[in-house]
Design a protein around this motif. Structure first.
Motif, PDB file in Angstrom:
ATOM      1  N   THR A   6       8.206  11.861   0.544  1.00  0.00           N
ATOM      2  CA  THR A   6       8.626  10.742  -0.310  1.00  0.00           C
ATOM      3  C   THR A   6       9.775   9.811   0.654  1.00  0.00           C
ATOM      4  OG1 THR A   6       8.727  11.433  -2.487  1.00  0.00           O
ATOM      5  CG2 THR A   6      10.123   9.584  -2.183  1.00  0.00           C
ATOM      6  N   ASP A   7      10.653  10.735   1.188  1.00  0.00           N
ATOM      7  CA  ASP A   7      11.676  10.230   2.242  1.00  0.00           C
ATOM      8  C   ASP A   7      10.963   9.616   3.415  1.00  0.00           C
ATOM      9  OD1 ASP A   7      13.785  11.107   0.595  1.00  0.00           O
ATOM     10  OD2 ASP A   7      14.093  12.812   1.694  1.00  0.00           O
ATOM     11  N   GLU A   8       9.995  10.214   3.993  1.00  0.00           N
ATOM     12  CA  GLU A   8       9.160   9.599   5.223  1.00  0.00           C
ATOM     13  C   GLU A   8       8.634   8.320   4.795  1.00  0.00           C
ATOM     14  OE1 GLU A   8       8.289  13.686   7.553  1.00  0.00           O
ATOM     15  OE2 GLU A   8       6.820  12.742   6.501  1.00  0.00           O
ATOM     16  N   LYS A   9       8.044   8.340   3.504  1.00  0.00           N
ATOM     17  CA  LYS A   9       7.243   7.099   3.112  1.00  0.00           C
ATOM     18  C   LYS A   9       8.344   6.002   2.868  1.00  0.00           C
ATOM     19  CE  LYS A   9       5.651   6.717  -1.024  1.00  0.00           C
ATOM     20  NZ  LYS A   9       4.833   6.868  -2.229  1.00  0.00           N
ATOM     21  N   PHE A  48       0.887  -1.279   0.092  1.00  0.00           N
ATOM     22  CA  PHE A  48      -0.030   0.097  -0.033  1.00  0.00           C
ATOM     23  C   PHE A  48       0.914   1.167  -0.030  1.00  0.00           C
ATOM     24  CE2 PHE A  48      -2.238   3.351   2.364  1.00  0.00           C
ATOM     25  CZ  PHE A  48      -3.168   3.663   1.559  1.00  0.00           C
ATOM     26  N   LEU A  49       1.858   1.359   0.770  1.00  0.00           N
ATOM     27  CA  LEU A  49       2.771   2.421   0.990  1.00  0.00           C
ATOM     28  C   LEU A  49       3.515   2.594  -0.324  1.00  0.00           C
ATOM     29  CD1 LEU A  49       3.790   2.347   4.983  1.00  0.00           C
ATOM     30  CD2 LEU A  49       2.264   3.839   3.787  1.00  0.00           C
ATOM     31  N   SER A  50       3.997   1.631  -0.903  1.00  0.00           N
ATOM     32  CA  SER A  50       4.834   1.812  -1.996  1.00  0.00           C
ATOM     33  C   SER A  50       3.986   2.532  -3.163  1.00  0.00           C
ATOM     34  CB  SER A  50       5.194   0.518  -2.728  1.00  0.00           C
ATOM     35  OG  SER A  50       5.800  -0.206  -1.697  1.00  0.00           O
ATOM     36  N   THR A  51       2.911   2.416  -3.408  1.00  0.00           N
ATOM     37  CA  THR A  51       1.940   3.123  -4.209  1.00  0.00           C
ATOM     38  C   THR A  51       1.347   4.451  -3.817  1.00  0.00           C
ATOM     39  OG1 THR A  51       0.188   1.514  -4.074  1.00  0.00           O
ATOM     40  CG2 THR A  51       1.816   1.119  -5.901  1.00  0.00           C
ATOM     41  N   PHE A  52       1.434   4.571  -2.399  1.00  0.00           N
ATOM     42  CA  PHE A  52       0.518   5.761  -1.942  1.00  0.00           C
ATOM     43  C   PHE A  52       0.855   6.983  -2.222  1.00  0.00           C
ATOM     44  CE2 PHE A  52      -0.051   8.681   2.082  1.00  0.00           C
ATOM     45  CZ  PHE A  52      -1.395   8.324   2.005  1.00  0.00           C
ATOM     46  N   GLN A  53      -0.090   7.845  -2.890  1.00  0.00           N
ATOM     47  CA  GLN A  53       0.121   9.074  -3.121  1.00  0.00           C
ATOM     48  C   GLN A  53       1.359   9.543  -4.017  1.00  0.00           C
ATOM     49  OE1 GLN A  53      -1.140  12.156  -0.715  1.00  0.00           O
ATOM     50  NE2 GLN A  53      -3.153  11.504  -0.188  1.00  0.00           N
ATOM     51  N   LYS A  54       1.639   8.499  -5.141  1.00  0.00           N
ATOM     52  CA  LYS A  54       2.582   8.512  -5.914  1.00  0.00           C
ATOM     53  C   LYS A  54       2.685   9.855  -6.861  1.00  0.00           C
ATOM     54  CE  LYS A  54       4.612   5.130  -7.716  1.00  0.00           C
ATOM     55  NZ  LYS A  54       4.781   3.738  -8.839  1.00  0.00           N
ATOM     56  N   GLU A  55       1.809  10.728  -6.795  1.00  0.00           N
ATOM     57  CA  GLU A  55       1.538  11.714  -7.727  1.00  0.00           C
ATOM     58  C   GLU A  55       2.237  13.051  -7.024  1.00  0.00           C
ATOM     59  OE1 GLU A  55      -2.098  11.433  -4.968  1.00  0.00           O
ATOM     60  OE2 GLU A  55      -1.018  10.389  -6.376  1.00  0.00           O
ATOM     61  N   ARG A  56       2.606  12.781  -5.657  1.00  0.00           N
ATOM     62  CA  ARG A  56       3.396  14.008  -4.590  1.00  0.00           C
ATOM     63  C   ARG A  56       4.933  13.846  -5.154  1.00  0.00           C
ATOM     64  NH1 ARG A  56       0.437  16.684  -0.807  1.00  0.00           N
ATOM     65  NH2 ARG A  56      -1.392  15.777  -0.407  1.00  0.00           N
TER      66      ARG A  56
END
Length: 437
Positions: A419-422, A404-412
């Motif tokens: 991105t670093d926090e994710k 889930f997190l790998s694709t979470f809000q990729k548009e940002r």
């Protein structure tokens, strides 16, 4: 006494009696002077001032016309003798202030003093409360009194507020109880009057005498003023005005403390969900201000009332109102990430039901809600001291969370910090291991 002797014709400052200016002068002839015996003292000073002005103008090389017996200047500096004498006359009049006009009273007959303004306003507020035939006239008088009061407190564009009058007005407001009356009867005052009351209240609340704030002390002794303002959110016609005054009160820690530790504090949880958007937003602005302005005070309050407050807060996080839910999530993130609230944060992230709520909000249909939930969720994952129930939930959902997190809000893509926090959270979840039984 003014001398009745004719001026010396040989004097360099002698003006011919043929001059039209002399004919109209208040000191041109002894006959004119004798007719003005009532103002002899003022005339004497005027005559002396006139002569002084003539000398000053002469020293400043002001040219005179030769026909009046004065030295003629060069053509480059030529000036009318009539203008010169007129200027001297005017200067003399300015310098020679009549003795009776030197001292002016603080309040002229056309302006009431603070005690009179307060009495007039209180009397007319009493009439408004009755709502009888005299209401219209009383409403006009209330508006006039509020304007006069505002002028004393705030001054005008060309005049600073008179310190003595401001102090007197403040004391009259306290002693008469009018400050309380204006809040209690705010609904009865017309639209412009409500604005004036807000300005007067906030202005007098900021007033200081050294390190003291007299109005803060007064309201601390009369806390029902604060609760009347808070209850104002229930009356649409005064809600926003009450909100402005309440936020001004919250700036002062003693008043913020009274609200925080009162039973009425929990009313905010219903006001922020009112159906009227403007009022609900204003209530949330006050709510947020109350929970973020005085850090040490708020930390103590949250620790003492944790269970009650966060039970109500959970309802806001599950609200059907998008704005309320988003604002509440954002405020929650701000609270638990504040170093003053470390004890509260530790307690919050130790509870598995809170983690489950954040995981559900990560899947909300609104990207903005998801984003705000992420900033709270990351605290659960990044904490080096996770409780066992928290670890178990993360391990149980480990594969799903990583995907889930790998694709979470990729548009940002332009938000490097996000991105670093994710990526950091993905690593933390991947590295989790079951503890040995």
């Amino acid at each position: 006494m003014i001398s009745k002797q004719e001026p010396d014709a040989n004097s360099p400052y002698y003006l011919s009696q043929k001059s039209p200016l002399v004919a109209h002068s208040t000191w041109s002839t002894p006959q004119r002077l004798r007719k003005r015996t009532a103002n002899t003292e003022g005339l004497a000073s005027g005559r002396a001032a006139f002569r002084l002005a003539v000398i000053v103008l002469g020293l400043c090389r002001v040219p005179w016309l030769g026909q009046w017996g004065y030295p003629q200047s060069s053509s480059r500096h030529r000036w009318s003798g009539g203008a010169a004498v007129s200027s001297a006359f005017l200067i003399g009049r300015v310098i020679s202030v009549h003795p009776e006009k030197k001292k002016m009273p603080l309040f002229s007959k056309s302006h009431k003093n603070p005690a009179e303004i307060v009495k007039t306003l209180k009397d007319n507020m009493a009439i408004l409360e009755k709502q009888d035939k005299k209401t219209d006239k009383a409403s006009e008088e209330v508006s006039k009194s509020l304007q006069a009061m505002k002028e004393i407190l705030c001054g005008t564009s060309d005049k600073e507020p008179p310190t003595e009058a401001v102090a007197q007005l403040a004391q009259e407001l306290y002693n008469s109880g009018l400050l309380v009356t204006l809040i209690a009867d705010l609904q009865l005052i017309d639209f412009e009057g409500k604005k004036d009351v807000t300005q007067i209240f906030n202005n007098i609340l900021r007033r200081q005498i050294g390190t003291r704030s007299p109005t803060v002390e007064y309201i601390s002794a009369h806390p029902h003023v604060l609760f009347m303002l808070l209850k104002g959110y229930e009356a649409p016609q005064i809600a926003l005005r009450c909100g402005m005054m309440l936020r001004e009160c919250i700036r002062h820690e003693p008043l913020a403390k009274i609200i925080l530790f009162s039973n009425q504090f929990r009313d905010f949880f219903k006001y922020v969900e009112l159906s009227t958007f403007d009022i609900a937003s204003d209530a949330f602005a006050t709510f947020k201000d109350l929970l973020t302005r005085h850090k040490v005070l708020v930390a103590d309050f949250l620790e003492q009332n944790y269970d009650t407050i966060f039970e109500d807060y959970e309802k806001l996080l599950q609200s059907e109102n998008y704005v309320t839910k988003r604002q509440s999530l954002k405020l929650l993130g701000e609270l638990i990430l504040d170093r003053h609230n470390f004890a509260v944060m530790t307690r919050y992230i130790s509870r598995p039901e809170n983690l489950k709520l954040m995981m559900n909000l990560l899947r909300d249909k609104s990207p903005n809600i998801q984003f705000e939930a992420f900033h709270v969720f990351k605290v659960f994952v990044a904490s080096p001291h996770k409780t066992q129930p928290i670890v178990e939930i993360l391990l149980k959902n480990q594969p799903k969370l990583i995907e889930f997190l790998s694709t979470f809000q990729k548009e940002r893509t332009d938000d490097e910090q996000f991105t670093d926090e994710k990526n950091y959270l993905i690593k933390q979840i991947r590295d989790l291991k079951k503890t040995a039984p």
